[in-house]
Design a protein around this motif. Structure first.
Motif, PDB file in Angstrom:
ATOM      1  N   TRP A 105       0.821  -1.215   0.000  1.00  0.00           N
ATOM      2  CA  TRP A 105       0.000   0.000   0.000  1.00  0.00           C
ATOM      3  C   TRP A 105       0.856   1.267   0.000  1.00  0.00           C
ATOM      4  CZ3 TRP A 105       0.703   2.947   4.426  1.00  0.00           C
ATOM      5  CH2 TRP A 105       1.148   2.284   5.574  1.00  0.00           C
ATOM      6  N   GLY A 106       2.133   1.123  -0.342  1.00  0.00           N
ATOM      7  CA  GLY A 106       2.994   2.286  -0.491  1.00  0.00           C
ATOM      8  C   GLY A 106       3.486   2.868   0.810  1.00  0.00           C
ATOM      9  N   GLY A 107       3.517   2.074   1.885  1.00  0.00           N
ATOM     10  CA  GLY A 107       4.023   2.570   3.156  1.00  0.00           C
ATOM     11  C   GLY A 107       5.496   2.942   3.070  1.00  0.00           C
ATOM     12  N   GLU A 108       5.902   3.972   3.794  1.00  0.00           N
ATOM     13  CA  GLU A 108       7.276   4.461   3.719  1.00  0.00           C
ATOM     14  C   GLU A 108       8.231   3.704   4.637  1.00  0.00           C
ATOM     15  OE1 GLU A 108       7.217   8.620   4.485  1.00  0.00           O
ATOM     16  OE2 GLU A 108       6.130   9.132   2.644  1.00  0.00           O
ATOM     17  N   ASP A 109       7.718   3.026   5.656  1.00  0.00           N
ATOM     18  CA  ASP A 109       8.599   2.291   6.565  1.00  0.00           C
ATOM     19  C   ASP A 109       9.185   1.081   5.853  1.00  0.00           C
ATOM     20  OD1 ASP A 109       8.174   3.988   8.708  1.00  0.00           O
ATOM     21  OD2 ASP A 109       6.397   2.890   9.380  1.00  0.00           O
ATOM     22  N   GLY A 150      -6.266   4.769   1.220  1.00  0.00           N
ATOM     23  CA  GLY A 150      -7.597   5.309   0.966  1.00  0.00           C
ATOM     24  C   GLY A 150      -8.247   4.692  -0.254  1.00  0.00           C
ATOM     25  N   GLN A 151      -7.486   4.558  -1.331  1.00  0.00           N
ATOM     26  CA  GLN A 151      -8.022   3.968  -2.554  1.00  0.00           C
ATOM     27  C   GLN A 151      -8.354   2.493  -2.350  1.00  0.00           C
ATOM     28  OE1 GLN A 151      -4.512   5.352  -4.865  1.00  0.00           O
ATOM     29  NE2 GLN A 151      -6.004   6.094  -6.353  1.00  0.00           N
ATOM     30  N   ALA A 171     -12.152   0.842  -2.668  1.00  0.00           N
ATOM     31  CA  ALA A 171     -12.421  -0.266  -3.577  1.00  0.00           C
ATOM     32  C   ALA A 171     -12.967  -1.471  -2.821  1.00  0.00           C
ATOM     33  CB  ALA A 171     -11.144  -0.640  -4.329  1.00  0.00           C
ATOM     34  N   ARG A 172     -12.425  -1.740  -1.665  1.00  0.00           N
ATOM     35  CA  ARG A 172     -12.900  -2.883  -0.888  1.00  0.00           C
ATOM     36  C   ARG A 172     -14.329  -2.663  -0.397  1.00  0.00           C
ATOM     37  NH1 ARG A 172      -7.389  -3.705   2.733  1.00  0.00           N
ATOM     38  NH2 ARG A 172      -6.216  -4.946   1.195  1.00  0.00           N
ATOM     39  N   GLN A 173     -14.621  -1.450   0.056  1.00  0.00           N
ATOM     40  CA  GLN A 173     -15.971  -1.178   0.538  1.00  0.00           C
ATOM     41  C   GLN A 173     -16.995  -1.288  -0.590  1.00  0.00           C
ATOM     42  OE1 GLN A 173     -17.282  -0.412   3.619  1.00  0.00           O
ATOM     43  NE2 GLN A 173     -15.319  -0.920   4.556  1.00  0.00           N
ATOM     44  N   GLY A 178      -7.383   0.176   4.915  1.00  0.00           N
ATOM     45  CA  GLY A 178      -6.669  -0.022   3.659  1.00  0.00           C
ATOM     46  C   GLY A 178      -5.231  -0.455   3.822  1.00  0.00           C
ATOM     47  N   ARG A 179      -4.695  -0.382   5.045  1.00  0.00           N
ATOM     48  CA  ARG A 179      -3.315  -0.824   5.277  1.00  0.00           C
ATOM     49  C   ARG A 179      -3.223  -2.326   5.507  1.00  0.00           C
ATOM     50  NH1 ARG A 179      -2.267   2.477  10.499  1.00  0.00           N
ATOM     51  NH2 ARG A 179      -4.299   1.479  10.839  1.00  0.00           N
ATOM     52  N   VAL A 180      -4.331  -2.948   5.829  1.00  0.00           N
ATOM     53  CA  VAL A 180      -4.338  -4.368   6.169  1.00  0.00           C
ATOM     54  C   VAL A 180      -4.396  -5.204   4.898  1.00  0.00           C
ATOM     55  CG1 VAL A 180      -5.598  -6.182   7.392  1.00  0.00           C
ATOM     56  CG2 VAL A 180      -5.438  -3.883   8.378  1.00  0.00           C
TER      57      VAL A 180
END
Length: 395
Positions: A151-155, A253-254, A258-260, A308-310
């Motif tokens: 999901w494009g996380g920076e960590d 967020g995206q 989409a999941r919802q 959305g991070r999961v």
């Protein structure tokens, strides 16, 4: 004759690993007119004081054992072909020493990972000799991982391995002390204590269960019995994964939107289908047991719909521990519980599956470098004494 061109061909050649002896020369100085005695620069700091190996040699052994799955007795045989006689017990001492020095790095990495808002966790077996019985017992390597790249996380991604003599949930509780985020895991019941108000080491953890495990349960029945009901469940789960493939790499967020909009109705339909099948099928049948497993994880299987991070599954951590099986097969067992702990620590210097493109031998060397002694104060006798090094062939 004049050259009018040329033809070039390329061939692949391999230069075998070269062993060398590093000789450090420390000159001695004496004053003929004073009584200060002999002066000499202190010996360089070594990971194993007075020992034979350089830090690079120890890193090579660690990478061979934990990344290339070469047991120490095989490494001893490989070295013997080059004329170096090193018993595997000596190599084991090197591994233990390296693990001791890596301990603070591993502890700090664990602290760092537990500041994250979401982690993965899984465990795998580690056979260990049981003294006095002449048999092996089952220890466990617990993996705590972070991977936010989907999901494009920076960590940056990371993983910590911890050895424990058993699989009891209290081991997971101890490892996760200080972590209060979302934990992605499989359906092992030992993790249930993490969600209770009485959890030690933090607030109750919110869990996200793994759809890959749910799919695996149905696949086992389908492969064995050809069940049409299992096939229908697999088809429905495939729809979830098709959507996940399309939104991979998008921001949280995206992905959540989409999941919802697309996945949530499919999950609701799967839930209704699951309940109807459970009413029709005996709970004692093979398929009934698999459906009960999915039902018990139902709340956790829906966590990814609300964040959305999961991820939809815990494959990220499973992929990290899967190669350990090859090391386990080749090495057979650890000598004792204390031997499992160095193995867990050493996995961080040569991870079984690397999340970067760097060489494991390069990533493992820096942590093994011992702390150098402080620079002598200016004006002292030793401040101007240097050392020189030269190389010599073994033997």
């Amino acid at each position: 004759m004049y050259q009018i061109g040329e033809d070039r061909t390329e061939r692949l050649d391999i230069i075998p690993a070269q062993l060398r002896v590093i000789v450090t020369v420390r000159p001695k100085y004496a004053c003929r007119t004073c009584a200060e005695g002999v002066s000499q620069a202190p010996a360089p700091a070594h990971l194993i004081e007075g020992g034979l190996p350089t830090e690079g040699a120890i890193a090579h052994v660690l990478v061979g054992k934990f990344s290339d799955h070469l047991p120490l007795y095989r490494q001893s045989q490989i070295l013997a072909r080059s004329g170096i006689d090193l018993h595997r017990s000596t190599l084991a001492d090197w591994v233990g020493t390296a693990a001791f020095h890596l301990g603070p790095v591993v502890d700090r990495l664990a602290e760092y990972l537990k500041t994250s808002t979401k982690l993965f966790m899984d465990e795998t077996t580690a056979p260990v000799l049981d003294p006095g019985r002449g048999l092996t017992k089952t220890g466990y390597l617990w993996a705590l991982a972070r991977d936010d790249r989907r999901w494009g996380g920076e960590d940056p991604p990371g993983v910590v391995f911890t050895y424990a003599p058993g699989r009891a949930g209290e081991n997971a509780e101890k490892i996760l002390q200080g972590f209060d985020g979302i934990l992605q895991l499989d359906g092992y019941s030992g993790y249930n204590r993490l969600t209770r108000p009485s959890r030690k080491g933090g607030d109750p953890i919110r869990v996200a269960h793994c759809w890959a495990h749910a799919r695996r349960k149905l696949k086992e029945v389908f492969d064995r019995d050809g069940s049409e009901i299992a096939a229908e469940g697999l088809r429905r789960i495939a729809e979830f994964y098709r959507i996940e493939t399309e939104i991979r790499g998008m921001g949280p967020g995206q992905r959540l939107s989409a999941r919802q909009a697309r996945t949530a109705p499919l999950i609701a339909g799967f839930g209704e289908w699951l309940q109807s099948q459970r009413l029709r099928i005996s709970a004692k049948s093979r398929l009934g047991e698999k459906l009960i497993y999915i039902h018990r994880q139902w709340d956790g299987l829906q966590t990814f719909l609300h964040d959305g991070r999961v991820e939809i599954d815990s494959n990220a951590v499973e992929n990290l521990i899967r190669p350990i099986a090859l090391t386990r097969k080749n090495a057979l067992f650890a000598g004792h519980d204390e031997g499992g702990e160095p193995g867990a620590a050493s996995l961080h210097s040569s991870p079984p599956r690397r999340s970067t493109t760097s060489s494991p031998s390069l990533t493992s060397k820096p942590p093994l470098k011992p702390s150098l002694p402080a620079i002598p104060p200016a004006g002292s006798t030793n401040s101007f004494l240097g050392t020189s090094s030269r190389q010599a062939d073994p033997g």
